[in-house]
Design an enzyme around this catalytic site. Structure first.
Site, mmCIF file in Angstrom:
data_model
loop_
_atom_site.group_PDB
_atom_site.id
_atom_site.type_symbol
_atom_site.label_atom_id
_atom_site.label_comp_id
_atom_site.label_asym_id
_atom_site.label_seq_id
_atom_site.Cartn_x
_atom_site.Cartn_y
_atom_site.Cartn_z
ATOM 1 N N ARG A 1 32.704 29.778 39.462
ATOM 2 C CA ARG A 1 34.077 30.260 39.643
ATOM 3 C C ARG A 1 34.332 31.513 38.788
ATOM 4 O O ARG A 1 34.412 32.627 39.300
ATOM 5 C CB ARG A 1 35.070 29.129 39.304
ATOM 6 C CG ARG A 1 36.493 29.405 39.756
ATOM 7 C CD ARG A 1 37.293 30.312 38.837
ATOM 8 N NE ARG A 1 37.355 29.845 37.452
ATOM 9 C CZ ARG A 1 37.841 30.578 36.475
ATOM 10 N NH1 ARG A 1 38.279 31.802 36.694
ATOM 11 N NH2 ARG A 1 37.841 30.116 35.222
ATOM 12 N N ASP A 2 34.402 31.343 37.489
ATOM 13 C CA ASP A 2 34.737 32.479 36.620
ATOM 14 C C ASP A 2 33.664 33.556 36.719
ATOM 15 O O ASP A 2 33.947 34.752 36.688
ATOM 16 C CB ASP A 2 34.866 31.991 35.165
ATOM 17 C CG ASP A 2 35.734 32.904 34.313
ATOM 18 O OD1 ASP A 2 36.093 33.990 34.786
ATOM 19 O OD2 ASP A 2 36.045 32.519 33.166
ATOM 20 N N HIS B 1 34.831 34.795 26.530
ATOM 21 C CA HIS B 1 34.072 35.857 27.190
ATOM 22 C C HIS B 1 33.349 36.612 26.069
ATOM 23 O O HIS B 1 33.761 36.571 24.914
ATOM 24 C CB HIS B 1 35.000 36.737 28.024
ATOM 25 C CG HIS B 1 35.467 36.036 29.278
ATOM 26 N ND1 HIS B 1 35.019 36.364 30.527
ATOM 27 C CD2 HIS B 1 36.312 34.991 29.450
ATOM 28 C CE1 HIS B 1 35.570 35.565 31.421
ATOM 29 N NE2 HIS B 1 36.360 34.717 30.794
ATOM 30 N N HIS C 1 36.995 28.873 25.460
ATOM 31 C CA HIS C 1 36.502 29.612 26.637
ATOM 32 C C HIS C 1 36.370 31.076 26.206
ATOM 33 O O HIS C 1 37.339 31.825 26.239
ATOM 34 C CB HIS C 1 37.554 29.424 27.740
ATOM 35 C CG HIS C 1 37.301 30.126 29.024
ATOM 36 N ND1 HIS C 1 36.958 29.479 30.180
ATOM 37 C CD2 HIS C 1 37.385 31.437 29.374
ATOM 38 C CE1 HIS C 1 36.834 30.347 31.172
ATOM 39 N NE2 HIS C 1 37.098 31.548 30.704
ATOM 40 N N ASN D 1 31.580 35.214 30.691
ATOM 41 C CA ASN D 1 31.622 34.199 29.637
ATOM 42 C C ASN D 1 30.291 34.215 28.904
ATOM 43 O O ASN D 1 29.290 34.693 29.422
ATOM 44 C CB ASN D 1 31.787 32.798 30.241
ATOM 45 C CG ASN D 1 33.096 32.618 30.959
ATOM 46 O OD1 ASN D 1 33.223 32.997 32.098
ATOM 47 N ND2 ASN D 1 34.061 32.066 30.275
ATOM 48 N N CYS E 1 36.672 39.173 34.320
ATOM 49 C CA CYS E 1 37.987 38.812 34.831
ATOM 50 C C CYS E 1 38.519 39.988 35.636
ATOM 51 O O CYS E 1 38.582 41.101 35.129
ATOM 52 C CB CYS E 1 38.947 38.447 33.709
ATOM 53 S SG CYS E 1 40.589 38.081 34.359
HETATM 54 P P1 HMG Z 1 51.740 35.849 45.304
HETATM 55 O O1 HMG Z 1 51.323 37.079 45.955
HETATM 56 O O2 HMG Z 1 52.661 35.975 44.167
HETATM 57 O O3 HMG Z 1 52.537 34.884 46.166
HETATM 58 O O4 HMG Z 1 50.457 35.028 44.907
HETATM 59 P P2 HMG Z 1 52.748 34.200 47.514
HETATM 60 O O5 HMG Z 1 52.812 32.753 47.162
HETATM 61 O O6 HMG Z 1 53.922 34.857 48.133
HETATM 62 O O7 HMG Z 1 51.477 34.462 48.457
HETATM 63 C C1 HMG Z 1 51.039 35.701 48.937
HETATM 64 C C2 HMG Z 1 49.951 35.481 49.959
HETATM 65 O O8 HMG Z 1 48.901 34.671 49.417
HETATM 66 C C3 HMG Z 1 50.428 34.730 51.200
HETATM 67 O O9 HMG Z 1 49.617 35.166 52.277
HETATM 68 C C4 HMG Z 1 50.086 33.305 50.905
HETATM 69 O O10 HMG Z 1 49.906 32.518 52.034
HETATM 70 C C5 HMG Z 1 48.774 33.453 50.158
HETATM 71 P P3 HMG Z 1 50.095 36.324 53.291
HETATM 72 O O11 HMG Z 1 51.401 35.850 53.831
HETATM 73 O O12 HMG Z 1 50.238 37.578 52.472
HETATM 74 O O13 HMG Z 1 49.008 36.412 54.277
HETATM 75 N N1 HMG Z 1 48.529 32.378 49.200
HETATM 76 C C6 HMG Z 1 47.407 31.659 49.165
HETATM 77 N N2 HMG Z 1 46.283 31.693 49.905
HETATM 78 C C7 HMG Z 1 45.316 30.815 49.583
HETATM 79 N N3 HMG Z 1 45.416 29.941 48.560
HETATM 80 C C8 HMG Z 1 46.518 29.888 47.799
HETATM 81 C C9 HMG Z 1 47.568 30.773 48.101
HETATM 82 N N4 HMG Z 1 48.775 30.986 47.548
HETATM 83 C C10 HMG Z 1 49.355 31.960 48.243
HETATM 84 N N5 HMG Z 1 46.594 29.025 46.798
HETATM 85 C C11 HMG Z 1 48.948 33.720 43.645
HETATM 86 C C12 HMG Z 1 50.378 34.166 43.822
HETATM 87 C C13 HMG Z 1 48.859 32.966 42.356
HETATM 88 C C14 HMG Z 1 48.566 32.812 44.803
HETATM 89 C C15 HMG Z 1 48.026 34.966 43.639
HETATM 90 O O14 HMG Z 1 48.506 35.899 42.729
HETATM 91 C C16 HMG Z 1 46.589 34.635 43.317
HETATM 92 O O15 HMG Z 1 45.923 33.929 44.056
HETATM 93 N N6 HMG Z 1 46.038 35.163 42.217
HETATM 94 C C17 HMG Z 1 44.646 34.955 41.903
HETATM 95 C C18 HMG Z 1 44.504 34.817 40.455
HETATM 96 C C19 HMG Z 1 43.076 34.476 40.074
HETATM 97 O O16 HMG Z 1 42.380 33.731 40.724
HETATM 98 N N7 HMG Z 1 42.643 35.085 38.932
HETATM 99 C C20 HMG Z 1 41.377 34.828 38.385
HETATM 100 C C21 HMG Z 1 41.306 33.464 37.779
HETATM 101 S S1 HMG Z 1 42.121 33.301 36.203
HETATM 102 C C22 HMG Z 1 40.885 33.632 35.052
HETATM 103 O O17 HMG Z 1 39.831 34.076 35.421
HETATM 104 C C23 HMG Z 1 41.096 33.293 33.607
HETATM 105 C C24 HMG Z 1 40.332 32.047 33.174
HETATM 106 O O18 HMG Z 1 38.944 32.178 33.401
HETATM 107 C C25 HMG Z 1 40.555 31.807 31.676
HETATM 108 C C26 HMG Z 1 40.292 33.038 30.811
HETATM 109 O O19 HMG Z 1 39.219 33.634 30.885
HETATM 110 O O20 HMG Z 1 41.209 33.361 30.081
HETATM 111 C C27 HMG Z 1 40.827 30.807 33.918
HETATM 112 MG MG MG Z 2 37.556 33.252 32.058
#
Ligand code: HMG
Ligand code: MG
Length: 307
Positions: A20-21, A214, A212, A254, A245
């Protein structure tokens, strides 16, 4: 035992976040069979917790768009927890359909990062998590909570440990059984790690906290050992040090799981992970991603056993 003298835990739970990450930030978007093979190889290596994918917007993170198919394809072992990232109820429904063993919600300790990553404020993100956590409880699915930018934000710079502690306790009190503290951009050093753990553990039991790191500045392993000495026993890492990220430009992956496992195994800390199988998986996925194999321990180990 040496680990007891150094105030280290006898056993560490490793949470493998590479599929995933790691893969969410690789330039190559991998096909389902490759991802399935990666997860299966990780399962074979003895890792007990594998973050398989994310049910997030495919427009935002196209690398995770095939997570449902990956869950469908993997060979599950009964004693392994296969989890996924879930930002909202749409994602939760998809996760449920994929029969995940655990989900993870993710918040940030920085407002700007929260906006860039999940398009809402920190408070709004907690509002979104509430129905997810409630539904997960009803379905008997444990929830992990992530908090990003705990040692620095790519947009806002310094992040106060006290702020991290308050947000971590909000996640914990909402029902997250474990809260993972993410140095998303890999800027922290050991002294900051001590302050962070000391501060957060006043609000969340130390046994419920994970780290966690990186490895952008090469500090991750030092920070992990420091965290272990402070009582942490859950460590996130990514096979071959994959990833980064998408909302933290320049952040590297990571810490490589192989490097963590090498250090822990040699210190007599139990991980149950077979370093050879893990390193072979790391070398293999690096070749597929067309990048140099990033794990020093994995490289050295494989070079040694070739002889
Ligand atoms: P949004 O744009 O604010 O809101 O998304 P929305 O709810 O209005 O949705 C927009 C569009 O996304 C719509 O589709 C929804 O249907 C679709 P459209 O009408 O434009 O065709 N949608 C989805 N599709 C599939 N699955 C869903 C979903 N939700 C909405 N669950 C949202 C808000 C959070 C969904 C968006 O901003 C998003 O997906 N962001 C991705 C963030 C992400 O994955 N980041 C990386 C992971 S975090 C990380 O890496 C840190 C970590 O490792 C820890 C660390 O290192 O610190 C965990
Ligand atoms: Mg991370």
């Amino acid at each position: 035992m040496v680990h007891a003298v150094l105030n280290l835990p006898a056993r560490v739970k490793i949470v493998e976040v590479g599929p995933r990450d790691g893969l969410q930030n690789e330039a190559t978007i991998l096909d389902v069979p490759v991802k399935v093979e990666l997860v299966n190889r990780l399962s074979e290596s003895g890792i007990g917790f594998i973050e398989v994918g994310a049910f997030v917007s495919p427009k935002k993170i196209p690398q995770m768009a095939n997570s449902s198919a990956v869950f469908q394809g993997i060979q599950r072992k009964a004693n392994i927890c296969y989890s996924a990232l879930v930002p909202n109820t749409v994602g939760f429904e998809a996760a449920l359909a994929s029969k995940v063993n655990e989900i993870a919600v993710f918040a940030a300790a920085s407002e700007t990062f929260s906006q860039r990553n999940i398009n809402c404020s920190i408070d709004e993100s907690f509002d979104r998590f509430l129905p997810v956590i409630t539904a997960a409880k009803q379905a008997n699915i444990p929830v992990r909570g992530y908090l990003s930018c705990v040692l620095g934000c790519p947009y806002e710079g310094k992040v106060e440990a006290e702020k991290v502690a308050i947000l971590a306790s909000r996640l914990f009190n909402m029902g997250c059984h474990e809260v993972s503290l993410g140095d998303t951009i890999g800027v922290g050093v050991a002294t900051e790690t001590v302050l962070l753990i000391d501060t957060v553990s006043k609000h969340v039991p130390i046994g419920k906290l994970a780290v966690h790191f990186h490895d952008t500045y090469g500090q991750a392993l030092a920070n992990i050992i420091t965290a272990l000495q402070k009582g942490i026993s859950i460590v996130d890492s990514s096979v071959a040090g994959l990833g980064g990220c998408p909302y933290a430009v320049g952040a590297s992956g990571n810490i490589a799981t192989e490097d963590v496992v090498y250090a822990l195994n040699k210190m007599g800390i139990k991980t149950d992970v077979d370093l050879e199988k893990l390193s072979r998986a790391g070398m293999w996925i690096s070749q597929i991603c067309k990048k140099n194999y990033q794990s020093k321990a994995g490289q050295a180990f494989l070079a040694k056993i070739k002889k």
